[in-house]
Design a protein around this motif. Structure first.
Motif: not given
Length: 589
Positions: A177-204
């Motif tokens: 249903d999301d019409k943008s290409d960005e998707g969730l801001k809390s998951i970043e993909t700065p390049d094709d080999q890197t993925i970064v998850f930003h959490l709302n609290e520590p998850f050990q």
């Protein structure tokens, strides 16, 4: 930044403390047969081979909830999906305690944690190809998480990411249903080999979470929603040639899979065939005859087959692991009169667990009588019994135990008992037998139950995992089995007792328990970087759950597992509940 400590050493201590470490027997217990030995596959991978070729033949008595890695939850499905999909991490394809270690898969290493465990970064391996020859990218992993956690269509799997990713806009309805290409801001993909998850609290324990099949990449252009299960894009060594619900699945080699990008898979068979909706007893006979290599559901042979596999000729091909499953009965807190805690406590006392154990196969093939939600094989287990039972000399619960049940019925305003329904999976005969045993024991205090049966493939997605269906049809008691999403107290408890796990369909919190004390105990524990304190907290959370009387533990599962002679690289994985690991299985003929 730090990496999580591998779990295998810790888990071995837990198993040893529970008296469960020494499961392996060896050839001396194997009778006159010539197999690797009784229980040989519990602690070691047996019949080792690097021989390529042949067809691995599998079967199940029902079907997947869905073979789509983003819309599945059964343990055998998570295990099997690794043949055609690669998550960021997975579990080491070894046997016994070693199988509990989380290892990199699509990622080059375990996650790099920062911000106290609120940010997790993974680097992907280069050169990983889909079966169409295109390259796997970090954006595909991000999209896989978005579709599995934020769409209305895919409801079978857990929603951990939805709960823990930061800045989740309530208006975001998922990628369909999301019409943008960005998707969730809390998951970043700065390049094709890197993925970064930003959490709302520590998850050990985040490295364990990303081992679930929801991080298996999905290219957005190839996603067809609920139809994707019939056109899955493979990132693993096998591609899905055909899946016909209720009939069969066939796999063959992914021509673009490269061994140099995948250090943990052997990819031995040329083809893999899975027959669906097969009679459970017929599956056993075909295993013994050598025309079938494995029952992929991992529940062990049926009652009628058990004496056959324990005979001297077959016993060397049998494993009897203590599994990571709990077989239990959820009491829905919104179905009257089980909305009254005293009525639930009455059920706790009146449920004859020894009868349920016997119905499922006894101590050897069924398991040990359970008193806690956490099994002894899960890190954080604490031994206790809030509702102790005693057996009468002639069998059945003694009068003192039944009297406690009747006292609770008085307190909940149902002195003569009440009527409700109890559910079981129709294609699992031992589960139905367990329901019948419980039905008989509850009747002794006036609790009358009607047994309703549903197929395993739809059990959670259409019936007991749909609160509206449960309420409308008055199903107060639901039998199920559960293994940890990952082998710690949080990985076991969260999806079956935390209020955040209640879903409109495909849910596993069948009791619909939303207790503030339980929720807080689990939320606080997963944030705690002190591992010892975290594990202690899981045991305390278990006591809080049992205090609500919403879950009736029945047995800590064991099973008689049969490994046919021609199957190679066969070993028990505790990470998927004590079934065989399918990742490197092959055939010798």
């Amino acid at each position: 930044m730090n990496k999580m400590r591998p779990f295998a050493v810790l888990a071995a201590g837990v198993l040893a403390a529970a008296g469960l470490a020494a499961c392996g027997g060896g050839d001396d217990e194997g009778g006159s047969g010539s197999g690797p030995g009784y229980n040989a596959g519990v602690n070691e991978v047996v019949s080792k081979s690097d021989k390529k070729g042949g067809t691995l033949k599998l079967a199940t008595s029902d079907d997947w909830d869905a073979p789509d890695p983003g819309n599945t939850y059964y343990a055998f499905s998570q295990n099997f999906a690794r043949l055609y999909g690669r998550g960021l991490t997975t579990f080491d394809p070894k046997a016994g305690d070693a199988s509990l270690k989380v290892v990199p898969d699509l990622a080059t290493d375990l996650g790099q944690a920062s911000d106290g465990g609120k940010t997790w970064t993974y680097k992907l391996r280069t050169g990983v190809k889909y079966d169409d020859g295109s390259t796997v990218t970090s954006k595909d992993v991000k999209y896989a998480v978005e579709r599995s956690n934020f769409s209305e269509e895919l409801q079978n799997g857990p929603k951990y990411f939805k709960q823990y990713l930061v800045d989740n806009d309530p208006a975001y309805k998922g990628p369909y249903d999301d019409k943008s290409d960005e998707g969730l801001k809390s998951i970043e993909t700065p390049d094709d080999q890197t993925i970064v998850f930003h959490l709302n609290e520590p998850f050990q324990e985040f490295d364990y979470l990303v081992a679930m099949s929801q991080t298996m990449p999905v290219p957005k252009a190839k996603d067809t929603g609920l139809k994707y299960e019939s056109a899955i894009v493979s990132s693993g060594p096998y591609k899905v040639d055909n899946y016909t619900r209720g009939k069969a699945m066939t796999l063959s080699r992914n021509p673009h899979w490269n061994q140099s990008t995948d250090p943990i898979r052997k990819a031995l068979p040329d083809k893999i065939e899975v027959q669906l909706k097969q009679n459970a007893d017929d599956i056993d006979q075909r295993l013994l005859a050598g025309s079938l290599d494995m029952d992929i559901t991992g529940v062990g042979v049926q009652s009628g087959t058990q004496p056959k596999v324990l005979a001297a000729e077959q016993k060397p091909y049998v494993d009897n692991p203590v599994q990571g499953f709990l077989r239990f009965m959820s009491l829905n807190v919104h179905v009257k009169p089980l909305d009254n805690k005293h009525c639930r406590i009455a059920v706790q006392y009146a449920t004859d667990k020894v009868a349920a154990q016997t119905a499922y196969g006894g101590p050897l093939a069924g398991g040990d009588v359970a008193t806690t939600v956490l099994p002894p094989t899960v890190a954080g287990y604490s031994k206790f019994d809030l509702y102790p039972q005693k057996q009468a000399e002639g069998g059945g619960l003694d009068q003192a135990t039944l009297a406690k049940a009747k006292q609770e019925l008085q307190q909940c305003g149902q002195p003569n008992g009440f009527t409700t329904k109890i559910s079981a999976r129709s294609d699992r005969p031992k589960e139905v037998a367990m329901a019948q045993a419980i039905q008989q024991s509850l009747a002794k205090v006036g609790i009358k139950t009607e047994i309703v049966q549903f197929p395993a493939g739809d059990y959670f997605s259409k019936y007991v995992g749909v609160p509206k269906y449960v309420h409308d049809h008055g199903i107060g008691m639901m039998i199920m089995a559960w293994a940890a999403d990952w082998p710690t107290g949080y990985g076991f408890l969260q999806q079956i007792v935390h209020g955040e796990a209640i879903k409109p369909s495909g849910g596993n919190n069948l009791a619909e328990l939303d207790d503030p004390g339980v929720n807080k105990a689990l939320d606080d524990a997963i944030q705690n970087p002190d591992e010892a304190a975290r594990l202690k907290a899981y045991g305390e959370a278990d006591k809080l759950v049992m205090g609500t009387a919403a879950e009736v533990p029945l047995i800590y599962a064991k099973a008689l597992m049969y490994r046919p002679k021609r199957a190679s690289n066969v070993g028990i994985t505790y990470s998927y509940g004590g079934m065989y690991d399918y990742l490197n299985m092959g055939v010798t003929e």
